[in-house]
Design a protein around this motif. Structure first.
Motif, PDB file in Angstrom:
ATOM      1  N   GLN A  26       0.808  -1.223   0.000  1.00 24.01           N
ATOM      2  CA  GLN A  26       0.000   0.000   0.000  1.00 24.01           C
ATOM      3  C   GLN A  26       0.839   1.270   0.000  1.00 24.01           C
ATOM      4  O   GLN A  26       0.447   2.279  -0.588  1.00 24.01           O
ATOM      5  N   ARG A  27       1.984   1.228   0.631  1.00 22.49           N
ATOM      6  CA  ARG A  27       2.806   2.443   0.683  1.00 22.49           C
ATOM      7  C   ARG A  27       3.376   2.807  -0.685  1.00 22.49           C
ATOM      8  O   ARG A  27       3.870   3.928  -0.883  1.00 22.49           O
ATOM      9  N   HIS A  28       3.296   1.857  -1.638  1.00 25.74           N
ATOM     10  CA  HIS A  28       3.796   2.121  -2.985  1.00 25.74           C
ATOM     11  C   HIS A  28       2.666   2.359  -3.989  1.00 25.74           C
ATOM     12  O   HIS A  28       2.925   2.481  -5.183  1.00 25.74           O
ATOM     13  N   TYR A  29       1.427   2.416  -3.514  1.00 24.98           N
ATOM     14  CA  TYR A  29       0.321   2.707  -4.409  1.00 24.98           C
ATOM     15  C   TYR A  29       0.509   4.082  -5.036  1.00 24.98           C
ATOM     16  O   TYR A  29       0.975   5.024  -4.362  1.00 24.98           O
ATOM     17  N   PRO A  30       0.162   4.254  -6.293  1.00 25.67           N
ATOM     18  CA  PRO A  30       0.199   5.602  -6.884  1.00 25.67           C
ATOM     19  C   PRO A  30      -0.935   6.450  -6.311  1.00 25.67           C
ATOM     20  O   PRO A  30      -1.849   5.927  -5.662  1.00 25.67           O
ATOM     21  N   ARG A  31      -0.877   7.723  -6.550  1.00 32.85           N
ATOM     22  CA  ARG A  31      -1.992   8.595  -6.179  1.00 32.85           C
ATOM     23  C   ARG A  31      -3.038   8.474  -7.274  1.00 32.85           C
ATOM     24  O   ARG A  31      -2.793   8.808  -8.431  1.00 32.85           O
ATOM     25  N   PHE A  32      -4.209   7.973  -6.928  1.00 36.07           N
ATOM     26  CA  PHE A  32      -5.245   7.739  -7.935  1.00 36.07           C
ATOM     27  C   PHE A  32      -6.044   9.020  -8.165  1.00 36.07           C
ATOM     28  O   PHE A  32      -6.762   9.494  -7.283  1.00 36.07           O
ATOM     29  N   GLU A  33      -5.861   9.563  -9.347  1.00 32.82           N
ATOM     30  CA  GLU A  33      -6.573  10.780  -9.746  1.00 32.82           C
ATOM     31  C   GLU A  33      -6.971  10.643 -11.206  1.00 32.82           C
ATOM     32  O   GLU A  33      -6.105  10.455 -12.067  1.00 32.82           O
ATOM     33  N   ASP A  34      -8.257  10.706 -11.480  1.00 37.98           N
ATOM     34  CA  ASP A  34      -8.734  10.618 -12.856  1.00 37.98           C
ATOM     35  C   ASP A  34      -8.876  12.028 -13.411  1.00 37.98           C
ATOM     36  O   ASP A  34      -9.847  12.729 -13.134  1.00 37.98           O
ATOM     37  N   GLN A  35      -7.896  12.425 -14.204  1.00 41.58           N
ATOM     38  CA  GLN A  35      -7.871  13.797 -14.724  1.00 41.58           C
ATOM     39  C   GLN A  35      -8.757  13.982 -15.949  1.00 41.58           C
ATOM     40  O   GLN A  35      -8.824  15.073 -16.498  1.00 41.58           O
ATOM     41  N   LEU A  36      -9.436  12.902 -16.354  1.00 41.92           N
ATOM     42  CA  LEU A  36     -10.425  13.012 -17.425  1.00 41.92           C
ATOM     43  C   LEU A  36     -11.839  13.072 -16.843  1.00 41.92           C
ATOM     44  O   LEU A  36     -12.825  12.931 -17.570  1.00 41.92           O
ATOM     45  N   ASP A  37     -11.922  13.283 -15.534  1.00 44.56           N
ATOM     46  CA  ASP A  37     -13.208  13.454 -14.835  1.00 44.56           C
ATOM     47  C   ASP A  37     -14.145  12.273 -15.030  1.00 44.56           C
ATOM     48  O   ASP A  37     -15.374  12.453 -15.048  1.00 44.56           O
ATOM     49  N   PHE A  38     -13.590  11.098 -15.163  1.00 44.17           N
ATOM     50  CA  PHE A  38     -14.363   9.855 -15.275  1.00 44.17           C
ATOM     51  C   PHE A  38     -15.298   9.835 -16.486  1.00 44.17           C
ATOM     52  O   PHE A  38     -16.169   8.974 -16.591  1.00 44.17           O
ATOM     53  N   TYR A  39     -15.118  10.771 -17.419  1.00 43.69           N
ATOM     54  CA  TYR A  39     -15.995  10.827 -18.591  1.00 43.69           C
ATOM     55  C   TYR A  39     -15.885   9.543 -19.397  1.00 43.69           C
ATOM     56  O   TYR A  39     -14.808   9.158 -19.842  1.00 43.69           O
ATOM     57  N   GLY A  40     -17.011   8.861 -19.594  1.00 38.42           N
ATOM     58  CA  GLY A  40     -17.049   7.635 -20.372  1.00 38.42           C
ATOM     59  C   GLY A  40     -16.609   6.394 -19.629  1.00 38.42           C
ATOM     60  O   GLY A  40     -16.731   5.274 -20.153  1.00 38.42           O
ATOM     61  N   PHE A  41     -16.102   6.553 -18.402  1.00 34.94           N
ATOM     62  CA  PHE A  41     -15.523   5.409 -17.709  1.00 34.94           C
ATOM     63  C   PHE A  41     -16.582   4.403 -17.251  1.00 34.94           C
ATOM     64  O   PHE A  41     -16.376   3.195 -17.335  1.00 34.94           O
ATOM     65  N   LEU A  42     -17.716   4.892 -16.773  1.00 38.47           N
ATOM     66  CA  LEU A  42     -18.760   3.970 -16.326  1.00 38.47           C
ATOM     67  C   LEU A  42     -19.259   3.112 -17.483  1.00 38.47           C
ATOM     68  O   LEU A  42     -19.544   1.928 -17.322  1.00 38.47           O
ATOM     69  N   LYS A  43     -19.344   3.716 -18.669  1.00 42.70           N
ATOM     70  CA  LYS A  43     -19.738   2.953 -19.855  1.00 42.70           C
ATOM     71  C   LYS A  43     -18.726   1.850 -20.135  1.00 42.70           C
ATOM     72  O   LYS A  43     -19.092   0.714 -20.472  1.00 42.70           O
ATOM     73  N   SER A  44     -17.450   2.160 -19.994  1.00 43.77           N
ATOM     74  CA  SER A  44     -16.409   1.176 -20.249  1.00 43.77           C
ATOM     75  C   SER A  44     -16.472   0.037 -19.230  1.00 43.77           C
ATOM     76  O   SER A  44     -16.264  -1.132 -19.581  1.00 43.77           O
ATOM     77  N   ILE A  45     -16.754   0.373 -17.969  1.00 46.86           N
ATOM     78  CA  ILE A  45     -16.920  -0.677 -16.952  1.00 46.86           C
ATOM     79  C   ILE A  45     -18.058  -1.608 -17.357  1.00 46.86           C
ATOM     80  O   ILE A  45     -17.950  -2.833 -17.258  1.00 46.86           O
ATOM     81  N   ASP A  46     -19.165  -1.024 -17.813  1.00 46.78           N
ATOM     82  CA  ASP A  46     -20.312  -1.838 -18.223  1.00 46.78           C
ATOM     83  C   ASP A  46     -19.945  -2.798 -19.348  1.00 46.78           C
ATOM     84  O   ASP A  46     -20.455  -3.927 -19.407  1.00 46.78           O
ATOM     85  N   GLN A  47     -19.072  -2.367 -20.250  1.00 47.43           N
ATOM     86  CA  GLN A  47     -18.673  -3.238 -21.342  1.00 47.43           C
ATOM     87  C   GLN A  47     -17.872  -4.434 -20.825  1.00 47.43           C
ATOM     88  O   GLN A  47     -18.056  -5.575 -21.279  1.00 47.43           O
ATOM     89  N   SER A  48     -16.974  -4.198 -19.860  1.00 43.50           N
ATOM     90  CA  SER A  48     -16.240  -5.325 -19.280  1.00 43.50           C
ATOM     91  C   SER A  48     -17.174  -6.244 -18.500  1.00 43.50           C
ATOM     92  O   SER A  48     -17.026  -7.473 -18.534  1.00 43.50           O
ATOM     93  N   LEU A  49     -18.141  -5.657 -17.795  1.00 40.15           N
ATOM     94  CA  LEU A  49     -19.111  -6.482 -17.083  1.00 40.15           C
ATOM     95  C   LEU A  49     -19.894  -7.364 -18.055  1.00 40.15           C
ATOM     96  O   LEU A  49     -20.171  -8.540 -17.765  1.00 40.15           O
ATOM     97  N   ALA A  50     -20.246  -6.804 -19.206  1.00 39.73           N
ATOM     98  CA  ALA A  50     -20.969  -7.590 -20.218  1.00 39.73           C
ATOM     99  C   ALA A  50     -20.126  -8.775 -20.666  1.00 39.73           C
ATOM    100  O   ALA A  50     -20.640  -9.887 -20.879  1.00 39.73           O
ATOM    101  N   TYR A  51     -18.822  -8.562 -20.812  1.00 39.83           N
ATOM    102  CA  TYR A  51     -17.928  -9.650 -21.197  1.00 39.83           C
ATOM    103  C   TYR A  51     -17.867 -10.715 -20.100  1.00 39.83           C
ATOM    104  O   TYR A  51     -18.034 -11.918 -20.370  1.00 39.83           O
TER     105      TYR A  51
END
Length: 406
Positions: free
Chosen positions: A42-67
């Protein structure tokens, strides 16, 4: 790589600077899915920041879920030495998606990941870096009928193209890729399928493969093959989407690398755009250069898309292509790389460091090893510019929910 196919093959199929140049960025040898990812403390985890404001990401998750919901729930996915089932992958993505729906702050997001997810980093090249390139969905003019303005056919899968699975003959061939071949009737032998040069120079190839659509230039058709899918704006006012169907089985050879070796384009100036400009300036050498790449792609018409190698639609900047032998299909990724400014697209301007989440939903013929990933950039001017020029090193991580302790 739409398998890239994009499937947009690979093939892809691959418009990639590294794809054109045939780069192998310090790839570690003898890497397998057991060693391609290293688990981070955990001490080596990167700082998680989505600089694209999560645009389109939920749709992409749904596509993997469909698979994942189409495969057996006990199918295994390897994260280094740890194994997770498709059922667990579904739970992991659904929980991550539900948390994002709460519109968390950056601090809450990082706390949530630390408490619930394991993070793995690609071992990358000798410096631990991953080379990111890009691919996109091109848009070209075309016609359903051959005419003087549209003389170049995009072929469907040939009737005489055979796919040989040698493992059916002997266990010694298990794990080997399938071969593309044809029957030579005169010699009554199975031989390799026709090369690009043989297909282009044949007067009767249309007897084996039906032209799906006709294009203005060979250059357009070549780049359509590189991308593995695209939109054709027909001269009757309608639109057709064509996707990768298969290829002739010949190994891909980089015409970008060929032009560099011939000192026609300097390595530092290499891009998809530079290759196109050179070909258009030297029509007398088009056979020489294009036929250097013996690989040839066949297409099919499909609605929707473009589709990755998982058979689901890929999402701009939220879908990536990686080596299917090394990284978990459909997996949740976090990427640190650089992207051009969307407002001021300038090839001389320094690209901005960017981090964002994506899903591993594609593969490609040129995307090999733990130090390569290809980002789907969508379509339009920004996508074409980014895909044509992207050649950026960065870091790539995979995330999966911890298995609850009993």
């Amino acid at each position: 790589m739409m398998n890239r196919k994009i499937y947009i093959g690979a093939a892809g199929f691959l418009i990639l600077v590294c794809f054109f140049m045939g780069c192998r960025p310090g790839i570690k040898e003898e890497v397998s899915y057991f060693t391609s990812l290293k688990k981070l403390h955990q001490r080596h985890y990167p700082r998680f920041e989505d600089q694209l404001d999560f645009y389109g990401f939920l749709k992409s998750i749904d596509q993997s879920l469909a698979y994942f919901k189409k495969v057996p729930l006990d199918r295994k996915y390897y994260y280094g030495k740890e194994i997770f089932t498709a059922g667990h992958m579904i739970d992991s993505l659904e929980i991550f998606k539900a948390f994002l729906a709460e519109n968390p702050s950056e601090g809450d997001l990082n706390r949530f990941i630390r408490e619930n997810f394991s993070v793995y980093e690609s071992v990358g090249n000798e410096d631990g870096q991953v080379l990111f390139t890009g691919y996109f969905e091109p848009i070209y003019p075309g016609s359903l009928e051959r005419c003087d303005e549209y003389p170049h056919p995009v072929y469907t899968r040939p009737d005489d193209l055979l796919e040989l699975d040698l493992s059916a003959f002997s266990d010694a061939y298990k794990g080997h890729k399938r071969l593309k071949a044809r029957v030579d009737g005169n010699r009554r032998k199975v031989v390799p399928y026709y090369t690009r040069a043989q297909i282009n120079l044949a007067n009767d190839f249309h007897e084996n493969a039906t032209p799906l659509v006709w294009m203005k230039t060979r250059v357009d058709r070549f780049f359509l093959e590189v991308q593995g899918s695209g939109r054709i704006l027909l001269n009757n006012g309608s639109q057709m989407r064509v996707h990768y169907a298969t290829n002739n089985g010949s190994a891909y050879r980089s015409i970008g690398r060929y032009l560099i070796d011939k000192k026609e384009i300097a390595k530092e100036d290499m891009s998809m755009q530079a290759i196109r400009e050179w070909l258009e300036r030297h029509p007398d050498r088009m056979d020489e250069v294009l036929h250097y790449n013996k690989s040839f792609v066949f297409f099919q018409e499909e609605q929707g898309g473009p589709y990755g190698s998982l058979g689901v639609e890929v999402t701009p900047f939220r879908s990536i292509a990686t080596d299917r032998k090394l990284f978990p299909k459909g997996g949740l990724c976090f990427i640190q790389t650089s992207l051009p400014d969307r407002v001021n697209i300038n090839p001389l301007k320094k690209w901005e460091e960017t981090s964002f989440f994506a899903m591993n939903q594609d593969t490609g013929g040129a995307i090999k090893g733990p130090a390569r990933a290809d980002i789907f950039c969508g379509n339009g001017n920004y996508a074409e510019f980014t895909a044509g020029h992207m050649n950026i090193h960065g870091r790539m991580f995979f995330l999966v929910m911890n298995i609850p302790r009993s």
